[in-house]
Write a protein that holds these residues in place. Sequence first.
Motif, PDB file in Angstrom:
ATOM      1  N   CYS A  51      -7.995   3.202 -10.408  1.00 31.73           N
ATOM      2  CA  CYS A  51      -8.583   2.505  -9.143  1.00 31.73           C
ATOM      3  C   CYS A  51      -8.614   3.526  -7.869  1.00 31.73           C
ATOM      4  O   CYS A  51      -9.320   3.498  -7.125  1.00 31.73           O
ATOM      5  CB  CYS A  51      -7.692   1.315  -8.996  1.00 31.73           C
ATOM      6  N   VAL A  52      -7.639   4.447  -7.945  1.00 35.69           N
ATOM      7  CA  VAL A  52      -7.303   5.069  -6.793  1.00 35.69           C
ATOM      8  C   VAL A  52      -8.349   6.021  -6.430  1.00 35.69           C
ATOM      9  O   VAL A  52      -8.534   6.585  -5.174  1.00 35.69           O
ATOM     10  CB  VAL A  52      -5.964   5.679  -6.396  1.00 35.69           C
TER      11      VAL A  52
ATOM     12  N   ARG B  33       0.719   4.254  -2.898  1.00 32.98           N
ATOM     13  CA  ARG B  33       0.463   5.664  -2.428  1.00 32.98           C
ATOM     14  C   ARG B  33       1.808   6.531  -3.144  1.00 32.98           C
ATOM     15  O   ARG B  33       1.515   7.476  -3.556  1.00 32.98           O
ATOM     16  CB  ARG B  33       0.385   5.890  -1.126  1.00 32.98           C
TER      17      ARG B  33
ATOM     18  N   ARG C 202       0.797  -1.331   0.166  1.00 29.84           N
ATOM     19  CA  ARG C 202      -0.047   0.059   0.021  1.00 29.84           C
ATOM     20  C   ARG C 202       0.796   1.308  -0.118  1.00 29.84           C
ATOM     21  O   ARG C 202       0.505   2.208  -0.654  1.00 29.84           O
ATOM     22  CB  ARG C 202      -0.879  -0.128   1.116  1.00 29.84           C
TER      23      ARG C 202
ATOM     24  N   GLU D 128     -11.561   5.627  -6.002  1.00 30.64           N
ATOM     25  CA  GLU D 128     -12.306   4.795  -5.311  1.00 30.64           C
ATOM     26  C   GLU D 128     -12.109   5.066  -3.642  1.00 30.64           C
ATOM     27  O   GLU D 128     -12.917   4.828  -2.839  1.00 30.64           O
ATOM     28  CB  GLU D 128     -12.866   3.769  -5.519  1.00 30.64           C
ATOM     29  N   ASP D 129     -10.562   5.276  -3.514  1.00 27.56           N
ATOM     30  CA  ASP D 129      -9.984   4.829  -2.121  1.00 27.56           C
ATOM     31  C   ASP D 129     -10.031   6.303  -1.335  1.00 27.56           C
ATOM     32  O   ASP D 129      -9.058   7.187  -1.947  1.00 27.56           O
ATOM     33  CB  ASP D 129      -8.793   4.166  -2.154  1.00 27.56           C
TER      34      ASP D 129
ATOM     35  N   VAL E 148      -7.986   7.146   1.008  1.00 31.51           N
ATOM     36  CA  VAL E 148      -6.272   7.495   1.553  1.00 31.51           C
ATOM     37  C   VAL E 148      -5.809   7.822   0.549  1.00 31.51           C
ATOM     38  O   VAL E 148      -4.992   9.037   0.678  1.00 31.51           O
ATOM     39  CB  VAL E 148      -5.680   6.185   1.835  1.00 31.51           C
ATOM     40  N   PHE E 149      -5.770   7.440  -0.825  1.00 29.81           N
ATOM     41  CA  PHE E 149      -5.309   8.112  -2.067  1.00 29.81           C
ATOM     42  C   PHE E 149      -5.836   9.515  -2.367  1.00 29.81           C
ATOM     43  O   PHE E 149      -4.983  10.259  -2.769  1.00 29.81           O
ATOM     44  CB  PHE E 149      -5.624   7.176  -3.175  1.00 29.81           C
ATOM     45  N   ARG E 150      -6.975   9.838  -2.219  1.00 31.82           N
ATOM     46  CA  ARG E 150      -7.606  11.010  -2.318  1.00 31.82           C
ATOM     47  C   ARG E 150      -7.081  12.258  -1.480  1.00 31.82           C
ATOM     48  O   ARG E 150      -6.800  13.144  -1.906  1.00 31.82           O
ATOM     49  CB  ARG E 150      -9.217  11.046  -2.484  1.00 31.82           C
TER      50      ARG E 150
END
Length: 130
Positions: free
Chosen positions: A87-88, A17, A13, A90-91, A93-95
């Motif tokens: 994909c990111v 990131r 992860r 939707e997450d 943490v990545f946003r």
Amino acid sequence: MDLVRIYQCLCDRTRLRMLNLLREGPLCVCHLQKILREPQVKVSKHLRYLKAHHLVEVSKAGNWRVYSLPTRPSRQLASNLNCLQDCVTEDPVFRRDIVKLTKLRKQLKFIGADCPAGVTQKKPRLACAC
């Protein structure tokens, strides 16, 4: 580039990131450390791993190490980075990481900070506050 090698790098992860942030442009270790809120040792360890597997490049500017995605990524790496980009969103943490990066860039621009000499970037320049 070996596809298995790419997937071995992408299975962590923190490395995902980092790659997601580097899609926005080159970053110094201290910027990644600040955004990810991870110790410098951990950030450097993951960056060395990514560099050893040719997923990032590093340039030296004075005392700083500036990391970026390869200027000519393999087709396999480019495809996986595109998938990561899709994909990111939707997450959370990545946003949040991208929001932190945007704030950091604004802050550094506000104080007139600049990157180490000789570092070419696609995005706004960042200063190393190491």
